[in-house]
Design a protein around this motif. Structure first.
Motif, PDB file in Angstrom:
ATOM      1  N   SER A 283       0.855  -1.209   0.000  1.00  0.00           N
ATOM      2  CA  SER A 283       0.000   0.000   0.000  1.00  0.00           C
ATOM      3  C   SER A 283       0.879   1.242   0.000  1.00  0.00           C
ATOM      4  O   SER A 283       0.930   1.980   0.994  1.00  0.00           O
ATOM      5  N   PRO A 284       1.583   1.492  -1.078  1.00  0.00           N
ATOM      6  CA  PRO A 284       2.513   2.630  -1.103  1.00  0.00           C
ATOM      7  C   PRO A 284       1.781   3.963  -1.165  1.00  0.00           C
ATOM      8  O   PRO A 284       0.656   4.060  -1.673  1.00  0.00           O
ATOM      9  N   LYS A 285       2.431   4.999  -0.630  1.00  0.00           N
ATOM     10  CA  LYS A 285       1.886   6.343  -0.746  1.00  0.00           C
ATOM     11  C   LYS A 285       1.926   6.760  -2.208  1.00  0.00           C
ATOM     12  O   LYS A 285       2.888   6.474  -2.930  1.00  0.00           O
ATOM     13  N   GLN A 286       0.867   7.424  -2.644  1.00  0.00           N
ATOM     14  CA  GLN A 286       0.787   7.814  -4.050  1.00  0.00           C
ATOM     15  C   GLN A 286       0.058   9.134  -4.201  1.00  0.00           C
ATOM     16  O   GLN A 286      -0.618   9.608  -3.278  1.00  0.00           O
ATOM     17  N   VAL A 287       0.201   9.715  -5.368  1.00  0.00           N
ATOM     18  CA  VAL A 287      -0.413  11.010  -5.651  1.00  0.00           C
ATOM     19  C   VAL A 287      -0.853  11.022  -7.103  1.00  0.00           C
ATOM     20  O   VAL A 287      -0.277  10.323  -7.950  1.00  0.00           O
ATOM     21  N   SER A 288      -1.889  11.804  -7.391  1.00  0.00           N
ATOM     22  CA  SER A 288      -2.388  11.938  -8.758  1.00  0.00           C
ATOM     23  C   SER A 288      -1.584  12.988  -9.517  1.00  0.00           C
ATOM     24  O   SER A 288      -1.090  13.948  -8.923  1.00  0.00           O
ATOM     25  N   PRO A 289      -1.448  12.860 -10.837  1.00  0.00           N
ATOM     26  CA  PRO A 289      -0.756  13.893 -11.617  1.00  0.00           C
ATOM     27  C   PRO A 289      -1.418  15.263 -11.507  1.00  0.00           C
ATOM     28  O   PRO A 289      -0.769  16.286 -11.728  1.00  0.00           O
ATOM     29  N   ASP A 290      -2.713  15.285 -11.176  1.00  0.00           N
ATOM     30  CA  ASP A 290      -3.423  16.560 -11.094  1.00  0.00           C
ATOM     31  C   ASP A 290      -3.355  17.195  -9.711  1.00  0.00           C
ATOM     32  O   ASP A 290      -3.877  18.295  -9.503  1.00  0.00           O
ATOM     33  N   ALA A 291      -2.711  16.530  -8.764  1.00  0.00           N
ATOM     34  CA  ALA A 291      -2.547  17.107  -7.424  1.00  0.00           C
ATOM     35  C   ALA A 291      -1.529  18.243  -7.473  1.00  0.00           C
ATOM     36  O   ALA A 291      -0.696  18.322  -8.381  1.00  0.00           O
ATOM     37  N   ARG A 292      -1.593  19.131  -6.497  1.00  0.00           N
ATOM     38  CA  ARG A 292      -0.595  20.200  -6.399  1.00  0.00           C
ATOM     39  C   ARG A 292       0.730  19.629  -5.901  1.00  0.00           C
ATOM     40  O   ARG A 292       0.760  18.670  -5.143  1.00  0.00           O
ATOM     41  N   VAL A 310       3.591   8.460  -8.540  1.00  0.00           N
ATOM     42  CA  VAL A 310       2.549   9.209  -9.238  1.00  0.00           C
ATOM     43  C   VAL A 310       1.734   8.181 -10.015  1.00  0.00           C
ATOM     44  O   VAL A 310       2.273   7.457 -10.866  1.00  0.00           O
ATOM     45  N   VAL A 311       0.445   8.092  -9.706  1.00  0.00           N
ATOM     46  CA  VAL A 311      -0.401   7.035 -10.255  1.00  0.00           C
ATOM     47  C   VAL A 311      -1.579   7.644 -11.011  1.00  0.00           C
ATOM     48  O   VAL A 311      -2.272   8.524 -10.491  1.00  0.00           O
ATOM     49  N   GLU A 312      -1.793   7.175 -12.227  1.00  0.00           N
ATOM     50  CA  GLU A 312      -2.919   7.624 -13.050  1.00  0.00           C
ATOM     51  C   GLU A 312      -3.621   6.409 -13.622  1.00  0.00           C
ATOM     52  O   GLU A 312      -2.979   5.553 -14.237  1.00  0.00           O
ATOM     53  N   ALA A 318       5.129   7.923 -12.776  1.00  0.00           N
ATOM     54  CA  ALA A 318       6.358   8.612 -12.384  1.00  0.00           C
ATOM     55  C   ALA A 318       6.654   8.288 -10.928  1.00  0.00           C
ATOM     56  O   ALA A 318       5.780   7.816 -10.180  1.00  0.00           O
ATOM     57  N   ILE A 319       7.904   8.508 -10.551  1.00  0.00           N
ATOM     58  CA  ILE A 319       8.310   8.394  -9.160  1.00  0.00           C
ATOM     59  C   ILE A 319       8.976   9.709  -8.766  1.00  0.00           C
ATOM     60  O   ILE A 319       9.877  10.186  -9.452  1.00  0.00           O
ATOM     61  N   ILE A 320       8.484  10.319  -7.681  1.00  0.00           N
ATOM     62  CA  ILE A 320       9.062  11.564  -7.161  1.00  0.00           C
ATOM     63  C   ILE A 320      10.004  11.204  -6.022  1.00  0.00           C
ATOM     64  O   ILE A 320       9.638  10.444  -5.123  1.00  0.00           O
ATOM     65  N   HIS A 321      11.210  11.744  -6.067  1.00  0.00           N
ATOM     66  CA  HIS A 321      12.171  11.507  -4.986  1.00  0.00           C
ATOM     67  C   HIS A 321      12.414  12.817  -4.243  1.00  0.00           C
ATOM     68  O   HIS A 321      12.563  13.870  -4.860  1.00  0.00           O
ATOM     69  N   LEU A 322      12.441  12.737  -2.930  1.00  0.00           N
ATOM     70  CA  LEU A 322      12.592  13.926  -2.103  1.00  0.00           C
ATOM     71  C   LEU A 322      13.863  14.692  -2.448  1.00  0.00           C
ATOM     72  O   LEU A 322      13.865  15.932  -2.445  1.00  0.00           O
ATOM     73  N   ALA A 323      14.939  13.986  -2.769  1.00  0.00           N
ATOM     74  CA  ALA A 323      16.214  14.648  -3.046  1.00  0.00           C
ATOM     75  C   ALA A 323      16.109  15.582  -4.248  1.00  0.00           C
ATOM     76  O   ALA A 323      16.650  16.696  -4.227  1.00  0.00           O
ATOM     77  N   GLU A 324      15.385  15.175  -5.302  1.00  0.00           N
ATOM     78  CA  GLU A 324      15.275  16.031  -6.484  1.00  0.00           C
ATOM     79  C   GLU A 324      14.375  17.235  -6.210  1.00  0.00           C
ATOM     80  O   GLU A 324      14.582  18.314  -6.778  1.00  0.00           O
TER      81      GLU A 324
END
Length: 332
Positions: A283-292, A310-312, A318-324
């Protein structure tokens, strides 16, 4: 060179003087609020009814305030720009098209540099919204709508340097801009489109904006992918994680660097026998491409994680990394 210290009496006198200036400014704002009438509503009606730009002008300190107000208006949904009144007399009157509105600022209402623009507007039928303390001034008499400032003393000891008057002008202009913003239904998302730079604007961008032209291929493996290939996928993806997907591409989970490290601490087992399904978080944390982007940052920081999927349509894109995000300035 260090400054000599003030004695106690001098320091107290300076502090009292500074407080007096702030008190006079505060009292001026109270007077402005108390005296506000329907002129702001009428000014909004004029501006909203006109298809062209709102041109802001003013001389001296009024001009500096006008420049700031034009920038605020433009960034909050009202097409506006500032023009120096003296430049208007030397050709820039051409910027005043017949569908424009002029917002002219002058504390006295008698700035001689404003006369040519005001006469030009009168001849061309361009409505003028005037902002002044003196309704009987040249500006006051030539305004379709007058935003009158209360006549209060400047905070300057000589009652000369614009202080309370400029503060009231700024406050009234901001009030006009914010009312127009609300009447236009200008959203936070629209605000973000006008502010792509800086931390504020970056947070208002969508995740899709952040993805932009980045490669859309996401590091991904299936449940039965062997341990060694999982590590290869994480390494090649360069995001510290790989998505785990079902045979049809739908998201099943995620394997992170941390999951791999924890595998080495398990009961003695041959690592080569482990698969992505054994390692993954289902159950990984995820976000929509349309989220802020601010939502994505909140998920990462509040959950103390470094990667976010990032899940659509149930598929990882996509995968967002905190470092970037830290490198790009989204996170300080």
């Amino acid at each position: 060179m260090t400054q000599p210290p003030f004695d106690a009496d001098t320091t107290e006198a300076i502090t009292d003087h500074a407080r007096r200036v702030i008190r006079l400014n505060r009292e001026a704002l109270v007077a402005l609020e108390a005296g506000l009438d329907d002129s702001v509503a009428r000014a909004c009606s004029v501006i909203l009814s006109r298809p062209g730009y709102l041109v802001v002008t003013g001389m001296g300190k009024s001009g500096h305030i006008g420049g700031k107000l034009a920038a605020t208006l433009a960034s909050t949904g009202t097409n506006a720009f500032f023009v120096h009144p003296a430049e208007m007399s030397h050709g820039d009157l051409g910027m005043l098209r017949d569908d424009c509105t002029l917002l002219a600022i002058s504390n006295s209402g008698e700035s001689r540099e404003l006369r040519d623009p005001l006469i030009f507007c009168q001849r061309r039928g361009i409505p003028v919204i005037g902002m002044t303390q003196r309704p009987q001034s040249f500006l006051g008499r030539n305004s379709a709508v007058l935003l009158q400032l209360p006549q209060v003393a400047e905070a300057c000891p000589n009652n000369l340097a614009p202080t309370t008057s400029t503060l009231m002008t700024l406050a009234l202009g901001d009030a006009l801009a914010m009312v127009l913003m609300e009447r236009r239904g200008f959203s936070a998302e629209a605000f973000g489109l006008h502010h792509p730079g800086g931390k504020l604007g970056m947070g208002l961008q969508s995740v899709r904006d952040w993805m932009g032209d980045r490669p859309r291929k996401v590091a991904a493996v299936t449940r039965d992918t062997p341990f060694a290939e999982v590590i290869s996928a994480i390494t090649e993806g360069m995001k510290g994680a790989t998505a785990v997907v079902e045979d049809d591409g739908r998201l099943a989970g995620i394997v992170t660097d941390g999951d791999v490290r924890r595998a080495f601490g398990r009961e003695p087992t041959s690592l080569k026998d482990l698969t992505a399904g054994d390692l993954m978080s289902a159950s990984p944390k995820q976000v929509s491409p349309d989220a802020r982007m601010s939502d994505a940052v909140d998920i990462l920081t509040q959950n103390r994680i470094s990667t976010l999927l990032v899940v659509e349509e149930a598929r990882p894109v996509a995968i967002i990394h905190l470092a970037e995000l830290m490198q790009a300035g989204y996170v300080s």
